[in-house]
Structure formats: C-alpha cells, structure tokens
Design a protein around this motif. Sequence first.
Motif, PDB file in Angstrom:
ATOM      1  N   VAL A 210      -6.904   9.445  -2.231  1.00 39.64           N
ATOM      2  CA  VAL A 210      -5.980   8.522  -1.567  1.00 39.64           C
ATOM      3  C   VAL A 210      -6.017   8.739  -0.063  1.00 39.64           C
ATOM      4  O   VAL A 210      -6.045   7.784   0.722  1.00 39.64           O
ATOM      5  CB  VAL A 210      -4.544   8.701  -2.112  1.00 39.64           C
ATOM      6  CG1 VAL A 210      -3.557   7.866  -1.344  1.00 39.64           C
ATOM      7  CG2 VAL A 210      -4.490   8.365  -3.584  1.00 39.64           C
ATOM      8  N   GLY A 211      -6.045  10.005   0.342  1.00 40.83           N
ATOM      9  CA  GLY A 211      -6.116  10.310   1.765  1.00 40.83           C
ATOM     10  C   GLY A 211      -7.393   9.787   2.402  1.00 40.83           C
ATOM     11  O   GLY A 211      -7.382   9.300   3.532  1.00 40.83           O
ATOM     12  N   GLY A 212      -8.497   9.882   1.687  1.00 36.66           N
ATOM     13  CA  GLY A 212      -9.762   9.347   2.184  1.00 36.66           C
ATOM     14  C   GLY A 212      -9.721   7.844   2.352  1.00 36.66           C
ATOM     15  O   GLY A 212     -10.254   7.299   3.328  1.00 36.66           O
ATOM     16  N   PHE A 213      -9.082   7.168   1.423  1.00 33.10           N
ATOM     17  CA  PHE A 213      -8.945   5.712   1.518  1.00 33.10           C
ATOM     18  C   PHE A 213      -8.124   5.330   2.745  1.00 33.10           C
ATOM     19  O   PHE A 213      -8.496   4.430   3.506  1.00 33.10           O
ATOM     20  CB  PHE A 213      -8.288   5.170   0.242  1.00 33.10           C
ATOM     21  CG  PHE A 213      -7.989   3.712   0.292  1.00 33.10           C
ATOM     22  CD1 PHE A 213      -8.996   2.773   0.160  1.00 33.10           C
ATOM     23  CD2 PHE A 213      -6.688   3.263   0.471  1.00 33.10           C
ATOM     24  CE1 PHE A 213      -8.717   1.423   0.205  1.00 33.10           C
ATOM     25  CE2 PHE A 213      -6.397   1.916   0.520  1.00 33.10           C
ATOM     26  CZ  PHE A 213      -7.424   0.996   0.384  1.00 33.10           C
ATOM     27  N   ILE A 214      -7.025   6.028   2.963  1.00 36.74           N
ATOM     28  CA  ILE A 214      -6.170   5.740   4.113  1.00 36.74           C
ATOM     29  C   ILE A 214      -6.898   6.077   5.415  1.00 36.74           C
ATOM     30  O   ILE A 214      -6.854   5.315   6.385  1.00 36.74           O
ATOM     31  CB  ILE A 214      -4.836   6.505   3.993  1.00 36.74           C
ATOM     32  CG1 ILE A 214      -4.036   5.956   2.813  1.00 36.74           C
ATOM     33  CG2 ILE A 214      -4.025   6.425   5.270  1.00 36.74           C
ATOM     34  CD1 ILE A 214      -2.825   6.781   2.450  1.00 36.74           C
TER      35      ILE A 214
ATOM     36  N   LYS B 299     -10.098   6.108   5.952  1.00 40.60           N
ATOM     37  CA  LYS B 299     -11.134   5.103   6.174  1.00 40.60           C
ATOM     38  C   LYS B 299     -10.544   3.852   6.819  1.00 40.60           C
ATOM     39  O   LYS B 299     -11.108   3.302   7.770  1.00 40.60           O
ATOM     40  CB  LYS B 299     -11.815   4.717   4.870  1.00 40.60           C
ATOM     41  CG  LYS B 299     -12.867   3.626   5.031  1.00 40.60           C
ATOM     42  CD  LYS B 299     -13.264   3.020   3.703  1.00 40.60           C
ATOM     43  CE  LYS B 299     -12.148   2.291   3.055  1.00 40.60           C
ATOM     44  NZ  LYS B 299     -12.130   0.856   3.183  1.00 40.60           N
ATOM     45  N   ASN B 300      -9.404   3.417   6.340  1.00 39.31           N
ATOM     46  CA  ASN B 300      -8.762   2.231   6.907  1.00 39.31           C
ATOM     47  C   ASN B 300      -8.331   2.466   8.353  1.00 39.31           C
ATOM     48  O   ASN B 300      -8.453   1.577   9.195  1.00 39.31           O
ATOM     49  CB  ASN B 300      -7.559   1.811   6.073  1.00 39.31           C
ATOM     50  CG  ASN B 300      -7.984   1.136   4.788  1.00 39.31           C
ATOM     51  OD1 ASN B 300      -9.080   0.590   4.696  1.00 39.31           O
ATOM     52  ND2 ASN B 300      -7.125   1.184   3.796  1.00 39.31           N
ATOM     53  N   VAL B 301      -7.842   3.657   8.644  1.00 35.05           N
ATOM     54  CA  VAL B 301      -7.446   3.979  10.020  1.00 35.05           C
ATOM     55  C   VAL B 301      -8.670   3.974  10.931  1.00 35.05           C
ATOM     56  O   VAL B 301      -8.636   3.418  12.033  1.00 35.05           O
ATOM     57  CB  VAL B 301      -6.712   5.343  10.069  1.00 35.05           C
ATOM     58  CG1 VAL B 301      -6.535   5.832  11.499  1.00 35.05           C
ATOM     59  CG2 VAL B 301      -5.364   5.236   9.369  1.00 35.05           C
ATOM     60  N   LEU B 302      -9.760   4.582  10.487  1.00 29.94           N
ATOM     61  CA  LEU B 302     -10.985   4.587  11.291  1.00 29.94           C
ATOM     62  C   LEU B 302     -11.515   3.180  11.533  1.00 29.94           C
ATOM     63  O   LEU B 302     -11.940   2.852  12.640  1.00 29.94           O
ATOM     64  CB  LEU B 302     -12.066   5.428  10.613  1.00 29.94           C
ATOM     65  CG  LEU B 302     -11.932   6.930  10.732  1.00 29.94           C
ATOM     66  CD1 LEU B 302     -13.075   7.617  10.001  1.00 29.94           C
ATOM     67  CD2 LEU B 302     -11.913   7.364  12.177  1.00 29.94           C
ATOM     68  N   VAL B 303     -11.496   2.348  10.511  1.00 31.72           N
ATOM     69  CA  VAL B 303     -11.965   0.969  10.661  1.00 31.72           C
ATOM     70  C   VAL B 303     -11.107   0.229  11.682  1.00 31.72           C
ATOM     71  O   VAL B 303     -11.630  -0.506  12.541  1.00 31.72           O
ATOM     72  CB  VAL B 303     -11.978   0.253   9.303  1.00 31.72           C
ATOM     73  CG1 VAL B 303     -12.151  -1.244   9.460  1.00 31.72           C
ATOM     74  CG2 VAL B 303     -13.064   0.804   8.415  1.00 31.72           C
ATOM     75  N   GLU B 304      -9.809   0.417  11.635  1.00 27.83           N
ATOM     76  CA  GLU B 304      -8.927  -0.241  12.592  1.00 27.83           C
ATOM     77  C   GLU B 304      -9.217   0.205  14.020  1.00 27.83           C
ATOM     78  O   GLU B 304      -9.224  -0.595  14.938  1.00 27.83           O
ATOM     79  CB  GLU B 304      -7.455   0.030  12.247  1.00 27.83           C
ATOM     80  CG  GLU B 304      -6.966  -0.711  11.025  1.00 27.83           C
ATOM     81  CD  GLU B 304      -6.979  -2.214  11.210  1.00 27.83           C
ATOM     82  OE1 GLU B 304      -6.648  -2.705  12.309  1.00 27.83           O
ATOM     83  OE2 GLU B 304      -7.329  -2.906  10.244  1.00 27.83           O
TER      84      GLU B 304
ATOM     85  N   LEU C  32       0.826  -1.210   0.000  1.00 30.17           N
ATOM     86  CA  LEU C  32       0.000   0.000   0.000  1.00 30.17           C
ATOM     87  C   LEU C  32       0.856   1.255   0.000  1.00 30.17           C
ATOM     88  O   LEU C  32       0.529   2.239  -0.669  1.00 30.17           O
ATOM     89  CB  LEU C  32      -0.944   0.012   1.200  1.00 30.17           C
ATOM     90  CG  LEU C  32      -2.245  -0.748   1.037  1.00 30.17           C
ATOM     91  CD1 LEU C  32      -3.079  -0.654   2.296  1.00 30.17           C
ATOM     92  CD2 LEU C  32      -3.033  -0.260  -0.150  1.00 30.17           C
ATOM     93  N   THR C  33       1.967   1.223   0.726  1.00 26.86           N
ATOM     94  CA  THR C  33       2.885   2.362   0.712  1.00 26.86           C
ATOM     95  C   THR C  33       3.446   2.564  -0.688  1.00 26.86           C
ATOM     96  O   THR C  33       3.500   3.694  -1.183  1.00 26.86           O
ATOM     97  CB  THR C  33       4.019   2.152   1.722  1.00 26.86           C
ATOM     98  OG1 THR C  33       3.451   1.957   3.013  1.00 26.86           O
ATOM     99  CG2 THR C  33       4.966   3.332   1.739  1.00 26.86           C
ATOM    100  N   GLY C  34       3.845   1.478  -1.320  1.00 27.96           N
ATOM    101  CA  GLY C  34       4.348   1.560  -2.691  1.00 27.96           C
ATOM    102  C   GLY C  34       3.291   2.082  -3.652  1.00 27.96           C
ATOM    103  O   GLY C  34       3.585   2.882  -4.547  1.00 27.96           O
ATOM    104  N   LEU C  35       2.054   1.668  -3.468  1.00 29.16           N
ATOM    105  CA  LEU C  35       0.969   2.119  -4.327  1.00 29.16           C
ATOM    106  C   LEU C  35       0.710   3.612  -4.153  1.00 29.16           C
ATOM    107  O   LEU C  35       0.513   4.336  -5.135  1.00 29.16           O
ATOM    108  CB  LEU C  35      -0.302   1.330  -4.029  1.00 29.16           C
ATOM    109  CG  LEU C  35      -1.528   1.666  -4.873  1.00 29.16           C
ATOM    110  CD1 LEU C  35      -1.267   1.342  -6.334  1.00 29.16           C
ATOM    111  CD2 LEU C  35      -2.735   0.912  -4.362  1.00 29.16           C
ATOM    112  N   VAL C  36       0.732   4.104  -2.924  1.00 24.01           N
ATOM    113  CA  VAL C  36       0.516   5.528  -2.671  1.00 24.01           C
ATOM    114  C   VAL C  36       1.643   6.353  -3.283  1.00 24.01           C
ATOM    115  O   VAL C  36       1.396   7.404  -3.894  1.00 24.01           O
ATOM    116  CB  VAL C  36       0.375   5.796  -1.155  1.00 24.01           C
ATOM    117  CG1 VAL C  36       0.433   7.274  -0.851  1.00 24.01           C
ATOM    118  CG2 VAL C  36      -0.910   5.190  -0.627  1.00 24.01           C
TER     119      VAL C  36
END
Length: 67
Positions: free
Chosen positions: A51-55, A57-62, A15-19
């Motif tokens: 991209v920031g929204g995707f990240i 969202k993942n942080v909130l889910v965690e 994911l870091t590489g993709l961003v």
Amino acid sequence: MSEEQFTNISLAVCLTGLVVFIGFIIWDLGKKSGAGKFGTAVLFLVLGLGVGGFIFKNVLVEFFILK
C-alpha cells in the motif's frame, strides 16, 4: 463544483477509505490466524509496504507531472 474538483475530492476520500479498510483487513487477518503481536507486526510491515508503494508511486508521479 466542476467535474475535475469532484473527481479530485472523491479520489482522495475513497483512496483514504480504501487504505483504512486494508489496514482493518490486515489486522483482522492477524487476529483470526492467531499470529500474535510479532506476526501481526510482520503482516502490517509486508502487506503495508504494498500500500505504501502504491501511495509513494502516486506522489512521485504527481511531482514529476507538476514540474
């Protein structure tokens, strides 16, 4: 190394590489289109928010899953 550990590490690395790659694509798009400094900044802002929204969202889910 368990499968879960491998999955977590590879997900973070990929994911870091993709961003980073998406950032390069946005920069290249601004350069090839002749957008200038302001246009490239707008491209980074608008496309980077996706991209920031995707990240985010993942942080909130965690956080909600861990609590």
